[in-house]
Write an enzyme that holds these catalytic residues in place. Structure first.
Site, mmCIF file in Angstrom:
data_model
loop_
_atom_site.group_PDB
_atom_site.id
_atom_site.type_symbol
_atom_site.label_atom_id
_atom_site.label_comp_id
_atom_site.label_asym_id
_atom_site.label_seq_id
_atom_site.Cartn_x
_atom_site.Cartn_y
_atom_site.Cartn_z
ATOM 1 N N ASN A 7 0.874 -1.172 0.000
ATOM 2 C CA ASN A 7 0.000 0.000 0.000
ATOM 3 C C ASN A 7 0.915 1.228 0.000
ATOM 4 O O ASN A 7 1.530 1.546 1.016
ATOM 5 C CB ASN A 7 -0.886 -0.038 1.251
ATOM 6 C CG ASN A 7 -1.869 1.104 1.296
ATOM 7 O OD1 ASN A 7 -1.856 1.993 0.441
ATOM 8 N ND2 ASN A 7 -2.731 1.094 2.302
ATOM 9 N N LYS A 14 3.331 0.644 3.091
ATOM 10 C CA LYS A 14 2.966 -0.401 4.049
ATOM 11 C C LYS A 14 3.091 -1.715 3.306
ATOM 12 O O LYS A 14 2.669 -1.816 2.145
ATOM 13 C CB LYS A 14 1.505 -0.242 4.469
ATOM 14 C CG LYS A 14 1.283 0.692 5.611
ATOM 15 C CD LYS A 14 -0.150 0.525 6.106
ATOM 16 C CE LYS A 14 -0.593 1.774 6.815
ATOM 17 N NZ LYS A 14 -2.006 2.014 6.740
ATOM 18 N N ARG A 93 -2.576 -2.188 -3.431
ATOM 19 C CA ARG A 93 -3.795 -1.445 -3.126
ATOM 20 C C ARG A 93 -3.812 -0.205 -4.021
ATOM 21 O O ARG A 93 -2.863 0.592 -4.006
ATOM 22 C CB ARG A 93 -3.808 -1.022 -1.660
ATOM 23 C CG ARG A 93 -5.086 -0.319 -1.359
ATOM 24 C CD ARG A 93 -5.183 0.210 0.020
ATOM 25 N NE ARG A 93 -6.494 0.827 0.150
ATOM 26 C CZ ARG A 93 -6.834 1.604 1.136
ATOM 27 N NH1 ARG A 93 -5.997 1.855 2.107
ATOM 28 N NH2 ARG A 93 -8.033 2.120 1.169
ATOM 29 N N HIS A 182 -13.205 2.252 -0.020
ATOM 30 C CA HIS A 182 -13.169 1.190 1.012
ATOM 31 C C HIS A 182 -13.782 -0.117 0.496
ATOM 32 O O HIS A 182 -14.238 -0.943 1.286
ATOM 33 C CB HIS A 182 -13.971 1.597 2.278
ATOM 34 C CG HIS A 182 -13.380 2.723 3.049
ATOM 35 N ND1 HIS A 182 -14.162 3.680 3.655
ATOM 36 C CD2 HIS A 182 -12.101 3.037 3.338
ATOM 37 C CE1 HIS A 182 -13.388 4.557 4.282
ATOM 38 N NE2 HIS A 182 -12.133 4.183 4.096
ATOM 39 N N ASN A 213 -10.357 6.081 10.272
ATOM 40 C CA ASN A 213 -9.931 7.441 9.914
ATOM 41 C C ASN A 213 -10.841 8.006 8.841
ATOM 42 O O ASN A 213 -11.320 9.117 8.942
ATOM 43 C CB ASN A 213 -8.490 7.413 9.419
ATOM 44 C CG ASN A 213 -7.535 7.499 10.577
ATOM 45 O OD1 ASN A 213 -7.812 8.176 11.563
ATOM 46 N ND2 ASN A 213 -6.429 6.794 10.480
ATOM 47 N N ARG A 243 -12.930 15.132 7.849
ATOM 48 C CA ARG A 243 -13.731 15.399 6.638
ATOM 49 C C ARG A 243 -15.197 15.602 7.013
ATOM 50 O O ARG A 243 -15.729 14.884 7.853
ATOM 51 C CB ARG A 243 -13.620 14.230 5.659
ATOM 52 C CG ARG A 243 -12.291 14.182 4.941
ATOM 53 C CD ARG A 243 -12.192 12.958 4.060
ATOM 54 N NE ARG A 243 -11.127 12.086 4.502
ATOM 55 C CZ ARG A 243 -10.977 10.816 4.145
ATOM 56 N NH1 ARG A 243 -11.846 10.256 3.321
ATOM 57 N NH2 ARG A 243 -9.981 10.101 4.601
ATOM 58 N N ASP A 284 -9.304 12.607 16.754
ATOM 59 C CA ASP A 284 -9.256 11.235 17.274
ATOM 60 C C ASP A 284 -10.467 10.985 18.166
ATOM 61 O O ASP A 284 -10.605 11.598 19.229
ATOM 62 C CB ASP A 284 -7.949 11.018 18.040
ATOM 63 C CG ASP A 284 -7.707 9.531 18.275
ATOM 64 O OD1 ASP A 284 -8.690 8.792 18.516
ATOM 65 O OD2 ASP A 284 -6.535 9.112 18.206
ATOM 66 N N GLY A 335 -15.536 1.409 14.555
ATOM 67 C CA GLY A 335 -16.579 0.376 14.532
ATOM 68 C C GLY A 335 -16.246 -0.812 15.409
ATOM 69 O O GLY A 335 -17.125 -1.406 16.044
ATOM 70 N N GLU A 387 -8.071 -5.697 5.261
ATOM 71 C CA GLU A 387 -7.981 -5.355 3.838
ATOM 72 C C GLU A 387 -6.770 -6.019 3.180
ATOM 73 O O GLU A 387 -6.840 -6.423 2.022
ATOM 74 C CB GLU A 387 -7.915 -3.831 3.680
ATOM 75 C CG GLU A 387 -9.243 -3.173 4.023
ATOM 76 C CD GLU A 387 -9.159 -1.664 4.175
ATOM 77 O OE1 GLU A 387 -8.780 -1.217 5.269
ATOM 78 O OE2 GLU A 387 -9.467 -0.954 3.215
HETATM 79 P P1 AMP Z 1 -8.523 2.890 11.247
HETATM 80 O O1 AMP Z 1 -8.542 3.904 10.148
HETATM 81 O O2 AMP Z 1 -9.449 1.742 11.018
HETATM 82 O O3 AMP Z 1 -7.136 2.461 11.646
HETATM 83 O O4 AMP Z 1 -9.133 3.632 12.539
HETATM 84 C C1 AMP Z 1 -8.392 4.596 13.240
HETATM 85 C C2 AMP Z 1 -9.327 5.397 14.129
HETATM 86 O O5 AMP Z 1 -10.014 4.543 15.046
HETATM 87 C C3 AMP Z 1 -8.583 6.386 15.007
HETATM 88 O O6 AMP Z 1 -8.556 7.652 14.400
HETATM 89 C C4 AMP Z 1 -9.379 6.453 16.284
HETATM 90 O O7 AMP Z 1 -10.129 7.643 16.299
HETATM 91 C C5 AMP Z 1 -10.364 5.302 16.199
HETATM 92 N N1 AMP Z 1 -10.329 4.474 17.403
HETATM 93 C C6 AMP Z 1 -9.432 3.545 17.758
HETATM 94 N N2 AMP Z 1 -9.744 3.021 18.972
HETATM 95 C C7 AMP Z 1 -10.869 3.660 19.401
HETATM 96 C C8 AMP Z 1 -11.678 3.587 20.576
HETATM 97 N N3 AMP Z 1 -11.405 2.758 21.565
HETATM 98 N N4 AMP Z 1 -12.756 4.400 20.644
HETATM 99 C C9 AMP Z 1 -13.046 5.241 19.641
HETATM 100 N N5 AMP Z 1 -12.315 5.355 18.524
HETATM 101 C C10 AMP Z 1 -11.251 4.581 18.394
#
Ligand code: AMP
Length: 404
Positions: A7, A14, A93, A182, A213, A243, A284, A335, A387
């Protein structure tokens, strides 16, 4: 069969090496960052040995980075294979495949030219993906190179879902339409859920909610995407970290004429300064949740409520689009980890047969978990996305000529 998944970003790569013959195990995974900067870094983790090569290093370009990965793979101390020729294929990717690609493909000159033609659709991503492919062709010249597109899974959407109600010639001449992103994740979690629930994929209807994200949802009928929340670009739809998601399309015009903002300012504001960051000063959701739980933080409360409410609105919309829904699937960083967002997004949807078991929902989830109350119509699942594994599987299928 050994498959390298790559990626490539504008200053990062990555990578993950899979041994498909050995239960599709990931043997090595890692990241090269800050390519082209004064100081870069490589992280290279071996799964079986449980160790990590983690070093600052200068990478002048992407080729420098991937060359070091190739060296480590066969290194006396850090190696996992005897020869890089053991790598049968590299799966890339690739963000935008436009209307041209509705499935993963073997990369040849024609595909490379098409990717270059599609740069205007993804000016930040496709150039980096092209660089990644060119570099991998040099470093792993014996391997099959395969492109896996974020957009391909959504190419089954009907025109009523993918067309915008703007002049037809903008679609015809300028390719303006909904593509969605996605796709690899929506496809992966829907397939995993169908086999977990023992419903054949060609009969499986679900709503997938990828919230990390970037955030997007998909309506999936009989295993195929029929609608998705991201649009021509990944800015449309759900509220994300930075966003804005859906807004009145007249707002950019208003900002340009009343706030003297340039097109660049507006683009930066909507992509980088909006979302939960715009509402609660942090991109975050973990921070915002902590503040929400601590109480007395109106901004955090509003951000959480808006974020979950947007998801809930899309659940309603996609329920209407699908008529019958077997499952709702949460995935990605938020999620999989946020019980608060899952609870608020499913709140008071009992009339649709969506009944979350608050006890089962508590805490972070891994793998596949069923969070719905017993004997309810719609299963509410968390499925951890993967993914990279999906890219490896599709790469294998392209090489073996069995891609769907
Ligand atoms: P991803 O793009 O799937 O790696 O998701 C990253 C995002 O997941 C981060 O920006 C966090 O805001 C969110 N995240 C990770 N752990 C938690 C948590 N325990 N509660 C809420 N958001 C989380």
């Amino acid at each position: 069969m050994k498959i390298m998944v790559i990626n490539t970003g504008s200053s990062s790569i990555k990578f993950q090496l899979f041994d498909m013959a050995n239960n599709s195990a990931a043997i090595v995974e890692g990241l090269i960052e800050r390519i082209g900067e004064a100081k870069g870094r490589i992280k290279y983790k071996r799964a079986k040995q449980g160790d990590e090569y983690n070093k600052e290093e200068v990478f002048n370009d992407h080729k420098d980075g991937l060359e070091l990965v190739a060296k480590l793979l066969v290194d006396k101390q850090w190696g996992v294979i005897d020869d890089v020729q053991e790598i049968d294929a590299v799966g890339h990717r690739t963000v935008h495949g436009g209307e041209r690609f509705n499935k993963s493909v073997h990369i040849d000159d024609k595909v490379m030219n098409a990717l270059k033609e599609m740069i205007p659709l993804a000016p930040l991503h496709n150039p980096a993906n092209i660089t990644g492919i060119e570099v991998a062709q040099q470093i792993f010249p014996h391997a099959n190179q395969v492109a896996i597109f974020d957009t391909a899974f959504h190419q089954t959407m009907p025109p009523k879902a993918y067309r915008y109600a703007i002049p037809e010639k903008l679609y015809r001449d300028s390719n303006i339409r909904r593509y969605g992103f996605h796709g690899t994740s929506h496809l992966y979690v829907s397939r995993e859920a169908s086999s977990y629930l023992n419903i054949p994929i060609e009969k499986f209807n679900c709503i997938t909610i990828h919230i990390g994200n970037g955030c997007s949802m998909a309506a999936i009928a009989e295993g195929k995407s029929v609608d998705t929340s991201m649009g021509m670009t990944p800015l449309e739809g759900l509220i994300m970290g930075t966003r804005c998601g859906d807004i009145d399309p007249a707002i950019p015009y208003y900002l340009a004429t009343n706030n003297s903002m340039t097109i660049e300012d507006i683009n930066t504001t909507l992509n980088k300064e909006s979302g939960v960051k715009g509402i609660a000063d942090s991109n975050d959701l973990r921070d915002i949740e902590e503040r929400y739980i601590a109480g007395n933080d109106e901004k955090a409360k509003l951000a959480i409520e808006m974020y979950a409410y947007r998801i809930k609105k899309y659940i309603g919309a996609y329920f209407a689009a699908l008529s019958r829904v077997d499952a709702i699937i949460f995935t990605a960083g938020v999620g999989e980890n946020s019980d608060i967002i899952r609870e608020l997004a499913c709140d008071k949807l009992d009339n649709l047969g969506i009944c979350l078991d608050v006890q089962k929902n508590k805490g972070r989830k891994k793998g596949i978990c069923d969070l719905s109350k017993d004997n309810t119509k719609v299963k509410i699942l968390v499925v951890s996305t993967n993914e990279e594994l999906e890219i490896a599987r599709q790469t294998r299928d392209v090489v073996q000529g069995t891609v769907g």
